[in-house]
Scaffold this motif. Structure first.
Motif, PDB file in Angstrom:
ATOM      1  N   HIS B   2      32.312  43.543  41.112  1.00 22.66           N
ATOM      2  CA  HIS B   2      32.762  42.537  40.154  1.00 22.66           C
ATOM      3  C   HIS B   2      31.695  42.231  39.113  1.00 22.66           C
ATOM      4  O   HIS B   2      31.955  41.520  38.161  1.00 22.66           O
ATOM      5  CB  HIS B   2      33.206  41.271  40.878  1.00 22.66           C
ATOM      6  N   GLU B   3      30.496  42.799  39.293  1.00 21.08           N
ATOM      7  CA  GLU B   3      29.413  42.549  38.338  1.00 21.08           C
ATOM      8  C   GLU B   3      29.815  42.932  36.906  1.00 21.08           C
ATOM      9  O   GLU B   3      29.383  42.301  35.955  1.00 21.08           O
ATOM     10  CB  GLU B   3      28.140  43.302  38.749  1.00 21.08           C
ATOM     11  N   MET B   4      30.645  43.991  36.751  1.00 17.26           N
ATOM     12  CA  MET B   4      31.039  44.398  35.407  1.00 17.26           C
ATOM     13  C   MET B   4      31.872  43.306  34.724  1.00 17.26           C
ATOM     14  O   MET B   4      31.612  42.952  33.577  1.00 17.26           O
ATOM     15  CB  MET B   4      31.814  45.731  35.460  1.00 17.26           C
ATOM     16  N   SER B   5      32.848  42.769  35.449  1.00  6.17           N
ATOM     17  CA  SER B   5      33.659  41.684  34.867  1.00  6.17           C
ATOM     18  C   SER B   5      32.798  40.474  34.541  1.00  6.17           C
ATOM     19  O   SER B   5      32.973  39.825  33.508  1.00  6.17           O
ATOM     20  CB  SER B   5      34.745  41.232  35.846  1.00  6.17           C
ATOM     21  N   ILE B   6      31.870  40.191  35.445  1.00  6.25           N
ATOM     22  CA  ILE B   6      30.986  39.036  35.252  1.00  6.25           C
ATOM     23  C   ILE B   6      30.096  39.272  34.023  1.00  6.25           C
ATOM     24  O   ILE B   6      29.925  38.370  33.194  1.00  6.25           O
ATOM     25  CB  ILE B   6      30.075  38.853  36.505  1.00  6.25           C
ATOM     26  N   ALA B   7      29.576  40.498  33.897  1.00  2.45           N
ATOM     27  CA  ALA B   7      28.703  40.822  32.757  1.00  2.45           C
ATOM     28  C   ALA B   7      29.465  40.645  31.444  1.00  2.45           C
ATOM     29  O   ALA B   7      28.917  40.147  30.454  1.00  2.45           O
ATOM     30  CB  ALA B   7      28.174  42.247  32.883  1.00  2.45           C
TER      31      ALA B   7
END
Lengths: 220, 113
Positions: B2-7
């Motif tokens: 989920h780091e991509m969405s968060i980024a």
């Protein structure tokens, strides 16, 4: 120059989730967000549930998968509204994806909407969709320590379904240990033990709970 | 991951703030992340580097402050550090406890020029 921002990173998602929630409320649709790792039996649970509710409750399904329409095809035989979302590389559904999918389903025509999230025990837990309940599955072939490895999912869930109980004797899965670990993280978690495969077992409790939730939603 | 969405959300928030403040460049971004969010700091930085290319935040560094999980007991009122994700008050053993810290995911501060 330093600027104090203090903005919630999930705020944009949560705002759309709230719009979804209001849309569900207007039409009095009960919404369940199903989450688990890949292969825990989300689609099988849906099949058994749809079969049991046929003729009594109008069910709709939103299928979230990275690729393929395999799960939608499995549900097509029940002649219920099913909308497939292919997230491509995205490992979870978010409120915006759901909002787009909702345009393809008439909420007026359904009582319960099941959202099958992408198989993943990590990411979906972070993204609220506007659901009434988060239902997670853990199958006995996975391991009883999973709650300790994926705490957010178990903390966020309202219901834990321990699936594939028929396979228990072939595994070293300790059901009490798994439940104990899950309840440590989330003491108010509701737990059902079931099997969805050849000879379904233990579905009664789950279905009764579902009907109770539906009744409450219709009255709300 | 989920780091991509968060980024992507972080970039969105940082760019809006920078524009409002007529900045030319975002130098750094401070994030506060609760323990339960399970954010992998290196992964978040990598994702951010990929998506920020060609924007005024492309050289920004990201720092993540992790906030430990804490809960408050509804029975005795005490606040305690939740160890091993056990939601039980260590003082009075009550399980009626609420998370007070550990679910945050916030852009706290950005530095711009």
């Amino acid at each position: 120059m330093k600027i104090e921002v203090m903005k919630d990173i999930l705020g944009a998602n949560d705002a759309i989730a709230e719009q979804n929630r209001q849309a569900f409320k207007r039409q009095r649709v009960l919404v369940m967000n199903l989450m688990s790792s890949p292969g825990s039996g989300k689609t099988s649970l849906l099949e058994r549930t749809v079969e049991a509710l046929r003729g009594k409750v109008r069910v709709g399904v939103i299928e979230g998968d990275i690729e393929s329409t395999k799960d939608s095809e499995r549900l097509a035989k029940y002649e219920i509204p099913v909308v497939q979302i292919n997230t491509k590389s995205l490992c979870h559904l978010d409120a915006n994806l759901l909002s787009s999918a909702l345009k393809k389903i008439r909420l007026k025509d359904i009582d319960v909407l099941f959202i099958e999230n992408v198989g993943n025990l990590v990411c979906p837990a972070n993204f609220s969709l506007g659901e009434d309940y988060k239902v997670m599955l853990l199958s006995v072939t996975e391991g009883d320590e999973k709650p300790l490895k994926y705490p957010l999912m178990f903390r966020e869930a309202d219901v834990l379904i321990i699936n594939k109980m028929d396979l228990l004797k072939h595994t070293n899965f300790d059901v009490k240990e798994a439940e104990g670990n899950a309840l440590k993280i989330n003491p108010s978690l509701k737990v059902f033990r079931i099997s969805c495969a050849a000879r379904p077992q233990g579905l009664k409790g789950w279905l009764e709970w579902l009907m109770k939730c539906l009744e409450a939603k219709k009255k709300a | 991951m989920h780091e991509m969405s968060i980024a992507m959300q972080i970039l969105d928030i940082a760019m809006k703030e920078a524009k409002v403040n007529n900045a030319q460049k975002v130098l750094s971004i401070k994030i506060r992340a609760g323990e339960l969010r399970g954010i992998v700091s290196d992964l978040l930085t990598n994702c951010f580097d990929i998506i920020s290319k060609g924007t005024m935040a492309e050289e920004a560094s990201i720092s993540v402050e992790e906030l430990p999980l804490e809960a408050q007991c509804s029975t005795c009122g005490r606040i305690f550090r939740v160890q091993n994700y056990t939601y039980q008050c260590p003082h009075c053993q009550s399980k009626n406890v609420e998370t007070v810290q550990g679910l945050e995911l916030v852009v706290q501060e950005i530095e711009v020029q």
